[in-house]
Motif scaffolding. Structure first.
Motif, PDB file in Angstrom:
ATOM      1  N   GLU A  14       0.796  -1.223   0.000  1.00 50.41           N
ATOM      2  CA  GLU A  14       0.000   0.000   0.000  1.00 50.41           C
ATOM      3  C   GLU A  14       0.831   1.276   0.000  1.00 50.41           C
ATOM      4  OE1 GLU A  14      -0.851   0.168   4.784  1.00 50.41           O
ATOM      5  OE2 GLU A  14      -2.188  -0.950   3.476  1.00 50.41           O
ATOM      6  N   SER A  15       2.129   1.190   0.188  1.00 55.95           N
ATOM      7  CA  SER A  15       2.959   2.383   0.324  1.00 55.95           C
ATOM      8  C   SER A  15       3.949   2.598  -0.814  1.00 55.95           C
ATOM      9  CB  SER A  15       3.730   2.324   1.641  1.00 55.95           C
ATOM     10  OG  SER A  15       2.845   2.268   2.730  1.00 55.95           O
ATOM     11  N   TYR A  16       3.783   1.905  -1.933  1.00 52.26           N
ATOM     12  CA  TYR A  16       4.744   2.020  -3.027  1.00 52.26           C
ATOM     13  C   TYR A  16       4.054   2.256  -4.363  1.00 52.26           C
ATOM     14  CZ  TYR A  16       8.124   0.135   0.260  1.00 52.26           C
ATOM     15  OH  TYR A  16       8.925  -0.054   1.355  1.00 52.26           O
ATOM     16  N   ILE A  17       4.698   3.069  -5.196  1.00 49.69           N
ATOM     17  CA  ILE A  17       4.258   3.283  -6.569  1.00 49.69           C
ATOM     18  C   ILE A  17       5.429   2.943  -7.476  1.00 49.69           C
ATOM     19  CG2 ILE A  17       3.551   4.988  -8.293  1.00 49.69           C
ATOM     20  CD1 ILE A  17       2.179   6.516  -6.029  1.00 49.69           C
ATOM     21  N   TYR A  18       5.163   2.128  -8.481  1.00 49.94           N
ATOM     22  CA  TYR A  18       6.176   1.745  -9.463  1.00 49.94           C
ATOM     23  C   TYR A  18       6.036   2.678 -10.660  1.00 49.94           C
ATOM     24  CZ  TYR A  18       8.659  -1.025 -12.935  1.00 49.94           C
ATOM     25  OH  TYR A  18       9.518  -1.444 -13.912  1.00 49.94           O
ATOM     26  N   VAL A  19       7.107   3.371 -11.028  1.00 50.46           N
ATOM     27  CA  VAL A  19       7.109   4.307 -12.142  1.00 50.46           C
ATOM     28  C   VAL A  19       8.056   3.772 -13.213  1.00 50.46           C
ATOM     29  CG1 VAL A  19       7.530   6.695 -12.856  1.00 50.46           C
ATOM     30  CG2 VAL A  19       6.756   6.207 -10.525  1.00 50.46           C
ATOM     31  N   SER A  20       7.611   3.777 -14.471  1.00 46.55           N
ATOM     32  CA  SER A  20       8.477   3.338 -15.568  1.00 46.55           C
ATOM     33  C   SER A  20       8.277   4.251 -16.771  1.00 46.55           C
ATOM     34  CB  SER A  20       8.197   1.880 -15.941  1.00 46.55           C
ATOM     35  OG  SER A  20       6.892   1.748 -16.439  1.00 46.55           O
ATOM     36  N   TRP A  21       9.256   4.255 -17.683  1.00 48.90           N
ATOM     37  CA  TRP A  21       9.198   5.084 -18.872  1.00 48.90           C
ATOM     38  C   TRP A  21      10.070   4.473 -19.955  1.00 48.90           C
ATOM     39  CZ3 TRP A  21      11.397   6.311 -14.262  1.00 48.90           C
ATOM     40  CH2 TRP A  21      12.780   6.418 -14.235  1.00 48.90           C
ATOM     41  N   THR A  22       9.810   4.886 -21.183  1.00 46.05           N
ATOM     42  CA  THR A  22      10.634   4.489 -22.316  1.00 46.05           C
ATOM     43  C   THR A  22      11.754   5.517 -22.440  1.00 46.05           C
ATOM     44  OG1 THR A  22       8.713   3.560 -23.409  1.00 46.05           O
ATOM     45  CG2 THR A  22      10.623   4.012 -24.786  1.00 46.05           C
ATOM     46  N   VAL A  71       5.587   6.088  -0.756  1.00 50.28           N
ATOM     47  CA  VAL A  71       4.613   7.180  -0.680  1.00 50.28           C
ATOM     48  C   VAL A  71       3.670   6.981   0.502  1.00 50.28           C
ATOM     49  CG1 VAL A  71       4.691   7.629  -3.164  1.00 50.28           C
ATOM     50  CG2 VAL A  71       3.049   5.978  -2.252  1.00 50.28           C
ATOM     51  N   GLN A  72       2.847   8.012   0.749  1.00 54.16           N
ATOM     52  CA  GLN A  72       1.853   7.918   1.819  1.00 54.16           C
ATOM     53  C   GLN A  72       0.586   7.256   1.288  1.00 54.16           C
ATOM     54  OE1 GLN A  72       1.134  11.564   3.913  1.00 54.16           O
ATOM     55  NE2 GLN A  72       3.297  12.098   3.932  1.00 54.16           N
ATOM     56  N   THR A  73      -0.049   6.478   2.135  1.00 51.17           N
ATOM     57  CA  THR A  73      -1.280   5.806   1.738  1.00 51.17           C
ATOM     58  C   THR A  73      -2.420   6.810   1.583  1.00 51.17           C
ATOM     59  OG1 THR A  73      -1.835   5.356   4.034  1.00 51.17           O
ATOM     60  CG2 THR A  73      -0.623   3.654   2.852  1.00 51.17           C
TER      61      THR A  73
END
Length: 101
Positions: A14-22, A71-73
């Motif tokens: 609940e406390s993580y965001i996965y960010v990806s890009w080309t 991140v914060q929930t």
């Protein structure tokens, strides 16, 4: 040119965001790619706008095209990614991360 196909998604935690890009194509870097600048800021929490929150800035190595953010929930984040070289930072792509529950 900003990085393309920028995505952000909540992970099973609940406390993580996965960010990806080309990655930015070499002919759009205008020099040697030194890395990526990633900015993120909490903009909404529990259905309320958030004001005066800190904008976090991270530097990512040029061969990395993803990162996991702590991140914060119960919040929504604005996330921006840009390539940079010896002359400076290019334009940012923008993505909004869904609510972390």
């Amino acid at each position: 040119m900003p990085p393309q196909n920028t995505t952000a998604q909540n992970l099973t935690s609940e406390s993580y965001i996965y960010v990806s890009w080309t990655p930015v194509l070499d002919d759009h870097v205008n020099g040697i790619l030194l890395g990526y600048s990633l900015k993120y800021q909490r903009i909404l929490t529990a259905d309320r706008d958030v004001f005066d929150t800190t904008e976090h800035v991270l530097t990512v190595r040029p061969n990395d095209h993803s990162i996991t953010l702590l991140v914060q929930t119960y919040s929504t984040y604005r996330i921006q990614v840009a390539a940079f070289n010896q002359k400076g930072v290019g334009p940012y792509s923008i993505v909004y991360a869904g609510r972390c529950l």
